[in-house]
Design an enzyme around this catalytic site. Sequence first.
Site, PDB file in Angstrom:
ATOM      1  N   PHE A  88       0.716  -1.168   0.043  1.00  0.00           N
ATOM      2  CA  PHE A  88       0.065   0.021   0.205  1.00  0.00           C
ATOM      3  C   PHE A  88       0.812   1.089   0.103  1.00  0.00           C
ATOM      4  O   PHE A  88       0.591   2.239  -0.672  1.00  0.00           O
ATOM      5  CB  PHE A  88      -1.103  -0.034   1.274  1.00  0.00           C
ATOM      6  CG  PHE A  88      -2.149   0.653   0.932  1.00  0.00           C
ATOM      7  CD1 PHE A  88      -2.387   2.009   1.587  1.00  0.00           C
ATOM      8  CD2 PHE A  88      -3.149   0.159   0.597  1.00  0.00           C
ATOM      9  CE1 PHE A  88      -3.545   2.762   1.296  1.00  0.00           C
ATOM     10  CE2 PHE A  88      -4.552   0.817   0.284  1.00  0.00           C
ATOM     11  CZ  PHE A  88      -4.551   1.873   0.614  1.00  0.00           C
ATOM     12  N   ALA A 141      -3.605  -4.800   3.600  1.00  0.00           N
ATOM     13  CA  ALA A 141      -3.045  -5.618   4.678  1.00  0.00           C
ATOM     14  C   ALA A 141      -4.396  -6.394   5.007  1.00  0.00           C
ATOM     15  O   ALA A 141      -4.138  -7.490   5.489  1.00  0.00           O
ATOM     16  CB  ALA A 141      -3.166  -4.612   5.788  1.00  0.00           C
ATOM     17  N   LEU A 142      -5.637  -6.083   4.620  1.00  0.00           N
ATOM     18  CA  LEU A 142      -6.722  -7.020   4.768  1.00  0.00           C
ATOM     19  C   LEU A 142      -6.902  -8.130   3.979  1.00  0.00           C
ATOM     20  O   LEU A 142      -7.262  -9.123   4.410  1.00  0.00           O
ATOM     21  CB  LEU A 142      -8.010  -5.998   4.484  1.00  0.00           C
ATOM     22  CG  LEU A 142      -9.305  -6.577   5.251  1.00  0.00           C
ATOM     23  CD1 LEU A 142      -9.107  -6.159   6.595  1.00  0.00           C
ATOM     24  CD2 LEU A 142     -10.572  -5.258   4.814  1.00  0.00           C
ATOM     25  N   GLU A 143      -6.026  -8.228   2.905  1.00  0.00           N
ATOM     26  CA  GLU A 143      -5.805  -9.381   1.960  1.00  0.00           C
ATOM     27  C   GLU A 143      -4.527 -10.395   2.549  1.00  0.00           C
ATOM     28  O   GLU A 143      -4.787 -11.477   2.096  1.00  0.00           O
ATOM     29  CB  GLU A 143      -5.536  -9.007   0.597  1.00  0.00           C
ATOM     30  CG  GLU A 143      -6.945  -8.598  -0.188  1.00  0.00           C
ATOM     31  CD  GLU A 143      -6.983  -6.998   0.410  1.00  0.00           C
ATOM     32  OE1 GLU A 143      -6.329  -6.170   0.326  1.00  0.00           O
ATOM     33  OE2 GLU A 143      -8.285  -6.996   0.579  1.00  0.00           O
ATOM     34  N   CYS A 180       1.755  -1.875   5.929  1.00  0.00           N
ATOM     35  CA  CYS A 180       1.526  -0.605   6.603  1.00  0.00           C
ATOM     36  C   CYS A 180       0.102   0.052   6.605  1.00  0.00           C
ATOM     37  O   CYS A 180      -0.196   0.275   5.410  1.00  0.00           O
ATOM     38  CB  CYS A 180       2.694   0.395   6.263  1.00  0.00           C
ATOM     39  SG  CYS A 180       2.911   1.861   7.101  1.00  0.00           S
ATOM     40  N   VAL A 206      -2.041   3.177   7.892  1.00  0.00           N
ATOM     41  CA  VAL A 206      -2.000   4.407   8.268  1.00  0.00           C
ATOM     42  C   VAL A 206      -3.223   5.101   8.441  1.00  0.00           C
ATOM     43  O   VAL A 206      -4.466   4.852   7.434  1.00  0.00           O
ATOM     44  CB  VAL A 206      -1.184   5.470   7.390  1.00  0.00           C
ATOM     45  CG1 VAL A 206      -1.015   6.823   7.974  1.00  0.00           C
ATOM     46  CG2 VAL A 206       0.072   4.804   7.097  1.00  0.00           C
ATOM     47  N   ASP A 234      -9.442   9.090   7.914  1.00  0.00           N
ATOM     48  CA  ASP A 234     -10.460   9.956   8.489  1.00  0.00           C
ATOM     49  C   ASP A 234     -11.488   9.043   8.911  1.00  0.00           C
ATOM     50  O   ASP A 234     -12.466   9.769   9.696  1.00  0.00           O
ATOM     51  CB  ASP A 234     -10.983  11.025   7.705  1.00  0.00           C
ATOM     52  CG  ASP A 234      -9.734  11.968   6.976  1.00  0.00           C
ATOM     53  OD1 ASP A 234      -9.884  12.415   5.942  1.00  0.00           O
ATOM     54  OD2 ASP A 234      -8.857  12.118   7.682  1.00  0.00           O
ATOM     55  N   THR A 235     -11.658   7.904   8.655  1.00  0.00           N
ATOM     56  CA  THR A 235     -12.973   6.803   9.305  1.00  0.00           C
ATOM     57  C   THR A 235     -12.489   5.919   9.817  1.00  0.00           C
ATOM     58  O   THR A 235     -11.046   5.702  10.313  1.00  0.00           O
ATOM     59  CB  THR A 235     -13.395   6.659   7.643  1.00  0.00           C
ATOM     60  OG1 THR A 235     -12.665   5.449   7.093  1.00  0.00           O
ATOM     61  CG2 THR A 235     -13.672   7.639   6.685  1.00  0.00           C
ATOM     62  N   HIS A 268     -12.165   3.117   8.946  1.00  0.00           N
ATOM     63  CA  HIS A 268     -11.665   1.927   8.180  1.00  0.00           C
ATOM     64  C   HIS A 268     -10.326   1.621   8.786  1.00  0.00           C
ATOM     65  O   HIS A 268      -9.922   0.332   8.493  1.00  0.00           O
ATOM     66  CB  HIS A 268     -11.372   2.573   6.616  1.00  0.00           C
ATOM     67  CG  HIS A 268     -11.228   1.173   5.755  1.00  0.00           C
ATOM     68  ND1 HIS A 268     -10.535   1.203   4.673  1.00  0.00           N
ATOM     69  CD2 HIS A 268     -12.053   0.121   5.798  1.00  0.00           C
ATOM     70  CE1 HIS A 268     -10.625  -0.047   4.045  1.00  0.00           C
ATOM     71  NE2 HIS A 268     -11.566  -0.981   4.669  1.00  0.00           N
TER      72      HIS A 268
HETATM   73  N1  LIG Z   1      -5.761   2.093   4.278  1.00  0.00           N
HETATM   74  C1  LIG Z   1      -4.946   1.227   3.935  1.00  0.00           C
HETATM   75  C2  LIG Z   1      -5.325  -0.166   3.302  1.00  0.00           C
HETATM   76  N2  LIG Z   1      -6.833  -0.181   2.952  1.00  0.00           N
HETATM   77  C3  LIG Z   1      -6.938  -1.288   2.052  1.00  0.00           C
HETATM   78  C4  LIG Z   1      -7.296  -2.571   2.629  1.00  0.00           C
HETATM   79  O1  LIG Z   1      -6.249  -3.396   3.170  1.00  0.00           O
HETATM   80  C5  LIG Z   1      -7.866  -3.601   1.617  1.00  0.00           C
HETATM   81  O2  LIG Z   1      -7.221  -3.676   0.542  1.00  0.00           O
HETATM   82  C6  LIG Z   1      -9.221  -2.822   0.864  1.00  0.00           C
HETATM   83  O3  LIG Z   1     -10.089  -2.546   2.060  1.00  0.00           O
HETATM   84  C7  LIG Z   1      -9.736  -3.815  -0.097  1.00  0.00           C
HETATM   85  O4  LIG Z   1     -10.288  -5.058   0.531  1.00  0.00           O
HETATM   86  N3  LIG Z   1      -4.555  -1.129   3.376  1.00  0.00           N
HETATM   87  C8  LIG Z   1      -3.022  -1.000   3.945  1.00  0.00           C
HETATM   88  O5  LIG Z   1      -2.318  -2.086   3.807  1.00  0.00           O
HETATM   89  N4  LIG Z   1      -2.720   0.003   4.442  1.00  0.00           N
HETATM   90  C9  LIG Z   1      -3.555   1.235   4.539  1.00  0.00           C
HETATM   91  O6  LIG Z   1      -3.287   2.273   5.217  1.00  0.00           O
HETATM   92  C1  LIG Z   2      -6.576   2.569   6.791  1.00  0.00           C
HETATM   93  C2  LIG Z   2      -7.250   2.815   5.942  1.00  0.00           C
HETATM   94  O1  LIG Z   2      -7.970   2.183   5.024  1.00  0.00           O
HETATM   95  C3  LIG Z   2      -7.228   4.711   5.511  1.00  0.00           C
HETATM   96  O2  LIG Z   2      -6.047   4.826   5.229  1.00  0.00           O
HETATM   97  C4  LIG Z   2      -8.426   4.922   4.614  1.00  0.00           C
HETATM   98  O3  LIG Z   2      -8.373   6.384   4.885  1.00  0.00           O
HETATM   99  P1  LIG Z   2      -9.899   7.003   5.031  1.00  0.00           P
HETATM  100  O4  LIG Z   2     -10.420   6.489   6.670  1.00  0.00           O
HETATM  101  O5  LIG Z   2      -9.592   8.591   5.245  1.00  0.00           O
HETATM  102  O6  LIG Z   2     -10.850   6.676   4.062  1.00  0.00           O
END
Ligand SMILES: Nc1c(NC[C@H](O)[C@H](O)[C@H](O)CO)[nH]c(=O)[nH]c1=O
Ligand SMILES: CC(=O)[C@@H](O)COP(=O)(O)O
Length: 163
Positions: A27, A58-60, A87, A89, A92-93, A95
């Site tokens: 990412f 990371a979710l995958e 990694c 980071v 704003d939400t 997530h």
């Molecule tokens: N925001 C970050 C993500 N977000 C993406 C998720 O990991 C995933 O790929 C998506 O939700 C689709 O399933 N991933 C990171 O590795 N680091 C981030 O900061």
């Molecule tokens: C960790 C995340 O998914 C994040 O970077 C996504 O950013 P946001 O919460 O502003 O959509």
Amino acid sequence: MADARRAPLKDQTDITGARVLIVEARFYDDIQDALLEGALAELKSAGASHDVITVPGALEIPAAIAIAIDAAETNGKPYDAAIALGCVVRGDTIHFEIVSQESSRGLMDLALSRKFPLGNGILTVNTEAQAWARARASELNKGGDAARAAIAMLRIKRRLAKA
Ligand SMILES: Nc1c(NC[C@H](O)[C@H](O)[C@H](O)CO)[nH]c(=O)[nH]c1=O
Ligand SMILES: CC(=O)[C@@H](O)COP(=O)(O)O
């Protein structure tokens, strides 16, 4: 930042020739390069071979590890351990909480259900500055930490298997 030095573990059970799977989430490309560098350095010094699989985020990572472990077993070339690198980071939400907590939970579930040596090198940070402080290729590198954890668990598993 808390002292990142680790007391060296005494178990030096031989793991030469061990096959280690690295699943990385690219990412943040440059941070990921640093984490991977740290992990590879540890594997090299332990005499282990490795494969690298790259996923979007990371979710995958947990599912990719499970898929790769099963495929390797089917192919008769099982992995001995796995390392997750990534990694996450904060944005704003909420997530951030989902990605960091669910990737960590998925890895823990894998390690426990499969009794599988696994190191978690997924950074979960508030800023990229915090990530760089934990990714630079030094004794602070969390990629190296995750590799050391996976290696330590593999040494324990092999030592107890012989007991
Ligand atoms: N925001 C970050 C993500 N977000 C993406 C998720 O990991 C995933 O790929 C998506 O939700 C689709 O399933 N991933 C990171 O590795 N680091 C981030 O900061
Ligand atoms: C960790 C995340 O998914 C994040 O970077 C996504 O950013 P946001 O919460 O502003 O959509």
